[in-house]
Design an enzyme around this catalytic site. Structure first.
Site, PDB file in Angstrom:
ATOM      1  N   HIS A 296     -53.530 -25.010  13.887  1.00 10.19           N
ATOM      2  CA  HIS A 296     -54.144 -24.129  12.894  1.00 10.19           C
ATOM      3  C   HIS A 296     -53.904 -22.681  13.292  1.00 10.19           C
ATOM      4  O   HIS A 296     -54.207 -22.284  14.426  1.00 10.19           O
ATOM      5  CB  HIS A 296     -55.655 -24.415  12.814  1.00 10.19           C
ATOM      6  CG  HIS A 296     -56.372 -23.651  11.755  1.00 10.19           C
ATOM      7  ND1 HIS A 296     -56.614 -24.164  10.498  1.00 10.19           N
ATOM      8  CD2 HIS A 296     -56.892 -22.402  11.747  1.00 10.19           C
ATOM      9  CE1 HIS A 296     -57.270 -23.283   9.773  1.00 10.19           C
ATOM     10  NE2 HIS A 296     -57.441 -22.196  10.512  1.00 10.19           N
TER      11      HIS A 296
ATOM     12  N   HIS B 251     -65.026 -22.503  17.627  1.00 13.92           N
ATOM     13  CA  HIS B 251     -64.599 -21.202  18.138  1.00 13.92           C
ATOM     14  C   HIS B 251     -65.772 -20.439  18.746  1.00 13.92           C
ATOM     15  O   HIS B 251     -66.898 -20.510  18.258  1.00 13.92           O
ATOM     16  CB  HIS B 251     -64.035 -20.387  16.956  1.00 13.92           C
ATOM     17  CG  HIS B 251     -63.262 -19.178  17.362  1.00 13.92           C
ATOM     18  ND1 HIS B 251     -63.068 -18.099  16.517  1.00 13.92           N
ATOM     19  CD2 HIS B 251     -62.624 -18.852  18.522  1.00 13.92           C
ATOM     20  CE1 HIS B 251     -62.331 -17.185  17.116  1.00 13.92           C
ATOM     21  NE2 HIS B 251     -62.054 -17.611  18.347  1.00 13.92           N
TER      22      HIS B 251
ATOM     23  N   GLU C   6     -68.102 -12.040  13.302  1.00 12.30           N
ATOM     24  CA  GLU C   6     -67.547 -12.438  12.017  1.00 12.30           C
ATOM     25  C   GLU C   6     -68.647 -12.557  10.959  1.00 12.30           C
ATOM     26  O   GLU C   6     -69.554 -13.373  11.090  1.00 12.30           O
ATOM     27  CB  GLU C   6     -66.819 -13.784  12.150  1.00 12.30           C
ATOM     28  CG  GLU C   6     -65.760 -13.812  13.244  1.00 12.30           C
ATOM     29  CD  GLU C   6     -65.178 -15.202  13.446  1.00 12.30           C
ATOM     30  OE1 GLU C   6     -65.474 -16.108  12.638  1.00 12.30           O
ATOM     31  OE2 GLU C   6     -64.428 -15.392  14.431  1.00 12.30           O
TER      32      GLU C   6
ATOM     33  N   TYR D 291     -65.765 -23.319   0.655  1.00 10.27           N
ATOM     34  CA  TYR D 291     -65.047 -22.925   1.863  1.00 10.27           C
ATOM     35  C   TYR D 291     -64.651 -24.167   2.637  1.00 10.27           C
ATOM     36  O   TYR D 291     -65.442 -25.103   2.807  1.00 10.27           O
ATOM     37  CB  TYR D 291     -65.919 -22.003   2.717  1.00 10.27           C
ATOM     38  CG  TYR D 291     -65.293 -21.606   4.021  1.00 10.27           C
ATOM     39  CD1 TYR D 291     -64.016 -21.062   4.065  1.00 10.27           C
ATOM     40  CD2 TYR D 291     -65.980 -21.769   5.223  1.00 10.27           C
ATOM     41  CE1 TYR D 291     -63.433 -20.691   5.264  1.00 10.27           C
ATOM     42  CE2 TYR D 291     -65.407 -21.386   6.433  1.00 10.27           C
ATOM     43  CZ  TYR D 291     -64.132 -20.863   6.442  1.00 10.27           C
ATOM     44  OH  TYR D 291     -63.554 -20.507   7.641  1.00 10.27           O
TER      45      TYR D 291
ATOM     46  N   HIS E  76     -71.625 -14.841  12.398  1.00  9.71           N
ATOM     47  CA  HIS E  76     -71.448 -15.438  13.723  1.00  9.71           C
ATOM     48  C   HIS E  76     -71.058 -14.303  14.655  1.00  9.71           C
ATOM     49  O   HIS E  76     -69.935 -13.786  14.599  1.00  9.71           O
ATOM     50  CB  HIS E  76     -70.366 -16.521  13.694  1.00  9.71           C
ATOM     51  CG  HIS E  76     -70.640 -17.601  12.687  1.00  9.71           C
ATOM     52  ND1 HIS E  76     -69.676 -18.108  11.845  1.00  9.71           N
ATOM     53  CD2 HIS E  76     -71.791 -18.235  12.369  1.00  9.71           C
ATOM     54  CE1 HIS E  76     -70.216 -19.031  11.063  1.00  9.71           C
ATOM     55  NE2 HIS E  76     -71.497 -19.129  11.362  1.00  9.71           N
TER      56      HIS E  76
ATOM     57  N   HIS F 229     -69.299 -21.431  16.585  1.00 11.40           N
ATOM     58  CA  HIS F 229     -69.285 -21.751  15.167  1.00 11.40           C
ATOM     59  C   HIS F 229     -68.080 -22.631  14.881  1.00 11.40           C
ATOM     60  O   HIS F 229     -67.209 -22.818  15.719  1.00 11.40           O
ATOM     61  CB  HIS F 229     -69.250 -20.478  14.311  1.00 11.40           C
ATOM     62  CG  HIS F 229     -68.120 -19.555  14.636  1.00 11.40           C
ATOM     63  ND1 HIS F 229     -68.159 -18.691  15.716  1.00 11.40           N
ATOM     64  CD2 HIS F 229     -66.911 -19.362  14.052  1.00 11.40           C
ATOM     65  CE1 HIS F 229     -67.035 -18.006  15.774  1.00 11.40           C
ATOM     66  NE2 HIS F 229     -66.245 -18.402  14.779  1.00 11.40           N
TER      67      HIS F 229
END
Length: 471
Positions: free
Chosen positions: A313, A356, A362, A371, A386, A392
């Site tokens: 990703h 992450h 963020e 989403y 976050h 998160h």
């Protein structure tokens, strides 16, 4: 009032969108010019002894005079009366209780918290109380200080009436506005911008503007940066093309009104507080202008996304639309990143965003759709935060559904969604009213509690009594 003629490319842009009433100039960072009455731009100089048609010359500087030429921003405005013609400023009464511009000053209005936060969409009162863009604007979080010219604030707005008899001016920084529901018709000193959901608009520091609501009630998101301006990110190995193209950013053409407006109010945001001054004319009396410091808008559907085409990703920075850099290379005061429709083709890869912990903080919003990392709970018009090093990632439902898909390696098109992120290297303080808001999802943490262990090992592997060691 006459409308200036733009380039054919800008006119074609409007024909595609059906917005024939508004003609724009194309290009971010360009030196542009526009005149609503032919011949009103001075030729060969900026400030002649007498400007054409008796206009006043006024410069609006977005950077210090001595800023390097490549980053020097200024525009010359040729107006019927200069903006200095007003009564003294006084603190606005009643004061706006939910705007913050100084997060370095520790008060009871803001707190530090590493907790994952999420908010449901705020309701927009249909009629009462009447809220225009100014009164409907409220701060959620931020860092730094507008006084020290370094930092940012993140706001949201919910408005149900157009601004009437007043204009807003932000002396603290640039506004990047993301409407989520309801179009915004923004009148600026350079002209008019029609901004529907799916587009963004940037109002640079110091410009006076007014917001009308042609569709009725509107809500959305606003980021504000102190001490710098937004720019396109460097493309590095991507090359010369991709992401947001400079030519797709549109600025207004000159438009003016020459009317007597007794009691017209200028509302100025200064240090996070609001001040008012009255004058007897509209501030939108600029007949011509030229320069490179102008408001602009951008249609997010024109963004050219990049993605991994084999495995893993990609980091979300690959979807940066605009960035406000710091003095440290690669470190942003604020990035504006989007997650648009796109193809997902990575093989043997967990395609939603990975779990992450980030040295950046963020703040996310959702313009429409679902989403990809949150199957439930993250709704259009809602938001999440976050902060630095707070864990998160995908919720339980998304994770389980992804790893159990029989067609996980098949190409799929992510469509019908548009999310975004404001990402900053500075750690935010959160406003107390945001923490106490009835829209806050107090059960947000529950979306991860159901994640279970899938770990398995045979008897030949390490056990809890015999830890694994490298030979």
């Amino acid at each position: 009032m006459a409308m200036a003629t733009a380039t054919p490319a800008a006119q074609n842009e409007q024909q595609e969108k059906g917005g024939l009433d508004y003609v724009y100039l194309s290009g971010l960072g360009n030196s542009l010019s526009s005149e609503a009455v032919a011949g009103t731009l001075p030729r060969g100089q900026n400030s002649p002894l007498l400007c054409p048609l008796g206009l006043y010359a006024e410069q609006l500087s977005g950077t210090p005079f001595t800023a390097p030429r490549a980053r020097n921003l200024r525009t010359w405005l040729y107006r019927i009366k200069p903006s200095v013609t007003h009564e003294p400023f006084h603190p606005r009464r009643p004061a706006h209780p939910r705007l913050i511009g100084d997060f370095d000053r520790i008060t009871t209005d803001t707190v530090a918290t590493p907790t994952q936060l999420r908010w449901r969409p705020a309701d927009v009162p249909p009629h009462h109380p009447p809220l225009d863009f100014i009164d409907g604007l409220y701060t959620v979080c931020g860092a730094g200080s507008s006084f020290l010219r370094h930092g940012y604030a993140i706001h949201m707005y919910a408005a149900n009436k157009s601004m009437d008899g007043c204009a807003f001016c932000n002396a603290d920084g640039d506004f990047l506005i993301v409407p989520q529901k309801g179009k915004l018709l923004i009148t600026t000193e350079c002209g008019k911008l029609l901004v529907p959901p799916g587009e963004i608009v940037v109002i640079p520091q110091g410009f006076r503007f007014a917001v009308d609501l042609p569709d009725g009630p509107s809500r959305g998101y606003v980021s504000e940066i102190f001490g710098t301006h937004f720019q396109l990110p460097d493309l590095g190995p991507i090359g010369a093309n991709g992401l947001a193209s400079a030519r797709d950013f549109l600025s207004p053409t000159a438009w003016f009104e020459q009317v007597h407006r007794p009691g017209y109010t200028i509302v100025q945001k200064y240090g996070g507080e609001l001040f008012t001054a009255t004058q007897d004319f509209s501030p939108f009396n600029v007949v011509a202008w030229h320069g490179n410091y102008v408001p602009y808008k951008y249609d997010l559907s024109k963004f050219c996304p990049f993605n991994t085409v084999l495995f893993d990703h990609a980091d979300p920075s690959v979807n940066t639309v605009l960035t406000a850099p710091t003095d440290k290379p690669g470190v942003a005061l604020l990035d504006f990143v989007i997650f648009p429709p796109r193809w997902l083709v990575a093989e043997n890869t967990f395609r939603p965003p990975y779990y992450h912990r980030n040295c950046m903080s963020e703040f996310m919003g959702l313009i429409y759709g679902i989403y990809e990392a949150k199957a439930d709970g993250f709704l259009p018009g809602g938001a999440s935060l976050h902060s630095c090093m707070t864990p998160h990632g995908p919720d339980t439902k998304t994770y389980e559904a992804t790893i159990s898909r029989p067609d996980a390696n098949e190409p799929s098109r992510l469509s019908g969604t548009l999310a975004f992120m404001f990402e900053s290297a500075l750690i935010p303080r959160v406003c107390q009213w945001a923490l106490d808001s009835p829209s806050r999802d107090l059960d947000y943490y529950q979306c991860w509690i159901g994640l279970k262990s899938h770990f398995s090992h045979d008897n030949g592997g390490a056990t809890s009594e015999e830890p694994c060691r490298n030979n």
